[in-house]
Enzyme design. Structure first.
Site, PDB file in Angstrom:
ATOM      1  N   ILE A 130      37.418  48.584  37.950  1.00 28.24           N
ATOM      2  CA  ILE A 130      37.366  47.149  37.669  1.00 28.24           C
ATOM      3  C   ILE A 130      37.068  46.383  38.956  1.00 28.24           C
ATOM      4  O   ILE A 130      36.195  45.500  38.974  1.00 28.24           O
ATOM      5  CB  ILE A 130      38.680  46.665  37.022  1.00 28.24           C
ATOM      6  CG1 ILE A 130      38.826  47.255  35.613  1.00 28.24           C
ATOM      7  CG2 ILE A 130      38.730  45.137  36.973  1.00 28.24           C
ATOM      8  CD1 ILE A 130      40.174  47.013  34.955  1.00 28.24           C
TER       9      ILE A 130
ATOM     10  N   PHE B 231      33.356  46.492  40.079  1.00 23.21           N
ATOM     11  CA  PHE B 231      32.383  45.687  39.344  1.00 23.21           C
ATOM     12  C   PHE B 231      32.722  44.203  39.299  1.00 23.21           C
ATOM     13  O   PHE B 231      31.823  43.370  39.228  1.00 23.21           O
ATOM     14  CB  PHE B 231      32.172  46.257  37.938  1.00 23.21           C
ATOM     15  CG  PHE B 231      31.360  47.513  37.969  1.00 23.21           C
ATOM     16  CD1 PHE B 231      29.995  47.474  38.185  1.00 23.21           C
ATOM     17  CD2 PHE B 231      31.970  48.743  37.835  1.00 23.21           C
ATOM     18  CE1 PHE B 231      29.246  48.628  38.250  1.00 23.21           C
ATOM     19  CE2 PHE B 231      31.229  49.913  37.896  1.00 23.21           C
ATOM     20  CZ  PHE B 231      29.861  49.856  38.101  1.00 23.21           C
ATOM     21  N   GLU B 232      33.978  43.856  39.326  1.00 22.69           N
ATOM     22  CA  GLU B 232      34.362  42.443  39.309  1.00 22.69           C
ATOM     23  C   GLU B 232      34.253  41.823  40.703  1.00 22.69           C
ATOM     24  O   GLU B 232      34.020  40.627  40.823  1.00 22.69           O
ATOM     25  CB  GLU B 232      35.804  42.281  38.796  1.00 22.69           C
ATOM     26  CG  GLU B 232      36.013  42.682  37.359  1.00 22.69           C
ATOM     27  CD  GLU B 232      35.493  41.666  36.364  1.00 22.69           C
ATOM     28  OE1 GLU B 232      35.356  40.473  36.708  1.00 22.69           O
ATOM     29  OE2 GLU B 232      35.224  42.077  35.221  1.00 22.69           O
ATOM     30  N   GLY B 233      34.465  42.627  41.730  1.00 27.66           N
ATOM     31  CA  GLY B 233      34.489  42.112  43.085  1.00 27.66           C
ATOM     32  C   GLY B 233      35.890  41.640  43.456  1.00 27.66           C
ATOM     33  O   GLY B 233      36.722  41.393  42.592  1.00 27.66           O
TER      34      GLY B 233
ATOM     35  N   ARG C 226      27.661  48.735  35.147  1.00 31.25           N
ATOM     36  CA  ARG C 226      29.072  48.838  34.764  1.00 31.25           C
ATOM     37  C   ARG C 226      29.234  49.663  33.498  1.00 31.25           C
ATOM     38  O   ARG C 226      30.105  50.529  33.414  1.00 31.25           O
ATOM     39  CB  ARG C 226      29.662  47.445  34.575  1.00 31.25           C
ATOM     40  CG  ARG C 226      31.143  47.483  34.240  1.00 31.25           C
ATOM     41  CD  ARG C 226      31.734  46.107  34.135  1.00 31.25           C
ATOM     42  NE  ARG C 226      33.180  46.161  34.009  1.00 31.25           N
ATOM     43  CZ  ARG C 226      33.995  45.239  34.450  1.00 31.25           C
ATOM     44  NH1 ARG C 226      33.515  44.147  35.036  1.00 31.25           N
ATOM     45  NH2 ARG C 226      35.293  45.371  34.293  1.00 31.25           N
TER      46      ARG C 226
END
Length: 144
Positions: free
Chosen positions: A11, A14-16, A131
């Protein structure tokens, strides 16, 4: 079940991760890994606080996966599904063919459904494609 550290890292990848509060582009102040609760301009955090918020924020996605999925899951499969729900929301999983295939215990067909969720604003996005490929690989092999 609960998400593993490996699932949380997926997570985060991909979310940063942002240690300072920022406007998400639509007026919602955000910090960490998409954390919005109580965030205001000028807020800063530590990496440890970001990890704590992520665990708290992931609980909603965990609860949705635990509630909706009726088939047995490995830890990797659960992690992939929590990442999916964290990104898209529980409603997306609840209405999905992915869930229908999964609850029918057709794991391979369910895995292929991840790839259909790479569109935002009417167009295919490279970041979402990457993702979904990673979530699918985690779901199938245990490695993202």
């Amino acid at each position: 079940m609960q998400i593993s550290d490996a699932g949380l890292e997926l997570i985060k990848r991909f979310e940063g991760v942002r240690l300072s509060a920022y406007d998400d582009g639509v007026g919602v102040w955000t910090i960490g890994v998409g954390h919005t609760k109580g965030v205001k301009p000028g807020d800063v955090s530590t990496a440890e606080q970001v990890d704590q918020w992520l665990r708290e924020d992931a609980q909603e996605a965990e609860q949705a996966v635990n509630r909706l999925v009726r088939s047995p899951l490995s830890q990797a499969q659960f992690d992939a599904l929590v990442s999916f729900v964290f990104n898209l929301g529980a409603g997306a999983l609840e209405r999905s063919t992915l869930l229908k295939r999964l609850n029918g215990r057709d794991y391979d067909a369910a895995a292929n459904e991840f790839l259909r969720w790479n569109i935002a604003g009417g167009r295919v996005l490279a970041g979402l494609t990457k993702r979904r490929i990673a979530e699918r690989m985690l779901f199938l092999t245990g490695a993202a």
